[in-house]
Design a protein around this motif. Structure first.
Motif: not given
Length: 454
Positions: A82-83, A86-87, A90, A92-94, A220
């Motif tokens: 997942r990370e 996500r990275n 880009r 959002d962290r949540d 973002p």
């Protein structure tokens, strides 16, 4: 040209891909090195993915519920994926990063969630250029308004804004492809997002053809250019086994029932009540495709090492080279215009007097070149590009006649100019010898039965 050594005539990305030198049989009984120009459908695997799968298989086990060492290793790999995703985009962290089988399942999952949260917003804004995966899931749940395309097949931004204005306050979602699988056109997703947000609508981008070819950035949440939801598949990203992803705000998936119900999605169950897990687990019922997720993470890491801008520039150079050569072949009509819209490496075409299915078969059986033909699961778009009316298509369907269609060439980062030269030379051979090839493959005694393909 990034990735390409003009002096040696080689592509430095080529040795990173499995099977590029595999020999395929021809009709004359000989073999030749196969050429894959069907990358928009599925890419081969990276060598790094093959190695990662081989190295991980001894540790493959159940996830989340096991206490054994292999189960812990597998769970860590599952969550670490997942990370990586996500990275890569880009996000959002949540944001929730939800694993799926592919982009199709991701969009169906999103449509299911949205259908339970209409809040008097019963309209979805889609476009004429969508794949069926980003069209059909919305039809039985919302009123769908389709943004028009112009005579070149590009999105009509004036019509887009007109629809945003007309349905403001009623729009549950704008859902649009990032790159068209038929023409290769890259849509300006940040402009589309800014316009959607201006009229109080969130946006989903079908990234199946976008993420494998250009740098991906969801921006973002506070930005007007933020992509609220993104979906894509690993099988177009040099990772086999059928995995995909849907990324979006957790709140969307917290309420209501999940698209697929069963184990892993639940905290506790009685015969009277269900307590669901929090997203993303709530949306991932059943034993997951762990090997597909391991493959996807490995592929994304390799893409990062290559550099997506490098990959895009190389593929764009292949597109420009091939398109320029195809413009000089008699009796070929091209249905994309990369000179008028930024595009990924896709070229749709027809050959006058030869059915699209025959072209695909001839290229394969005579030259070992794999292309795709048909409507590419984007029927209304292809019908529009070919100039058919809805009534004409209805007549074809009712008569059970052969469908019209296109032939599509699509490039990957491992393809070469030499492969394009072979393709161009053989297309000249086909055009110069239509009667011979039609008799060999297309008549009642031919080697190939023309069939309808979507």
């Amino acid at each position: 040209m990034p990735g390409y050594d003009q002096n040696k005539g080689t592509n430095r990305f080529r040795n990173m891909v499995v099977g590029v030198n595999a020999a395929v049989p021809l009709d004359n009984g000989t073999y030749t090195t196969g050429i894959n120009f069907d990358n928009a459908a599925t890419t081969p695997a990276f060598v790094s993915v093959e190695k990662e799968i081989h190295d991980f298989l001894p540790w493959y086990s159940s996830i989340h519920r096991g206490k054994g060492y292999k189960s812990v290793v597998s769970t860590d790999a599952y969550e670490a994926g997942r990370e990586v995703i996500r990275n890569y985009v880009r996000a959002d962290r949540d944001a929730a990063v939800i694993y799926t089988k592919n982009t199709t399942e991701a969009i169906n999952l999103l449509a299911c969630a949205m259908n339970q949260q209409k809040d008097d917003r019963d309209t979805v804004i889609s476009t004429w250029m969508e794949h069926a995966a980003n069209d059909l899931p919305w039809r039985d749940k919302f009123r769908v308004e389709y943004v028009e395309v112009d005579r070149y097949g590009r999105l009509d931004l004036n019509d887009y804004e007109a629809k945003l204005k007309k349905y403001r306050g009623k729009i549950r979602l704008v859902t649009v492809t990032g790159a068209a699988n038929v023409t290769g056109y890259l849509n300006d997703i940040y402009l589309l997002a800014s316009m959607a947000h201006k009229y109080d609508a969130p946006i989903h981008v079908d990234g199946a053809q976008l993420v494998p070819h250009v740098p991906a950035d969801m921006r973002p949440a506070g930005s007007p250019e933020h992509i609220d939801y993104l979906s894509f598949s690993a099988h177009k990203l040099y990772a086999p086994f059928g995995s995909g992803v849907l990324i979006g705000p957790k709140a969307t998936f917290e309420e209501g029932v999940p698209y697929c119900m069963g184990g892993s999605a639940i905290k506790l169950v009685t015969h009277d009540r269900i307590w669901w897990e929090e997203p993303p687990a709530k949306c991932e019922a059943g034993t997951p495709n762990l090997m597909g997720i391991v493959a996807m993470a490995a592929a994304l890491k390799t893409m990062n090492k290559i550099g997506m801008q490098n990959a895009f520039e190389h593929e764009r150079s292949l597109l420009d080279y091939a398109y320029g050569q195809m413009c000089n072949i008699p009796d070929i009509q091209l249905y994309s215009h990369p000179d008028k819209q930024e595009s990924i490496g896709v070229i749709p075409f027809t050959v006058e007097g030869v059915h699209h299915s025959l072209i695909s078969a001839i290229l394969s059986y005579e030259a070992g070149i794999a292309v795709r033909n048909g409507f590419f699961c984007a029927h209304p778009y292809c019908e529009r590009l070919l100039g058919y009316t809805a009534k004409q298509i209805e007549d074809i369907a009712e008569k059970n006649a052969l469908f019209p269609g296109l032939v599509r060439v699509s490039f990957g980062l491992y393809n070469t100019y030499g492969e394009i030269d072979k393709f161009i030379n053989f297309m000249h051979t086909i055009v110069d010898n239509k009667k011979f090839f039609i008799n060999k493959y297309g008549n009642s005694r031919g080697l190939y039965n023309i069939k309808n393909e979507v």
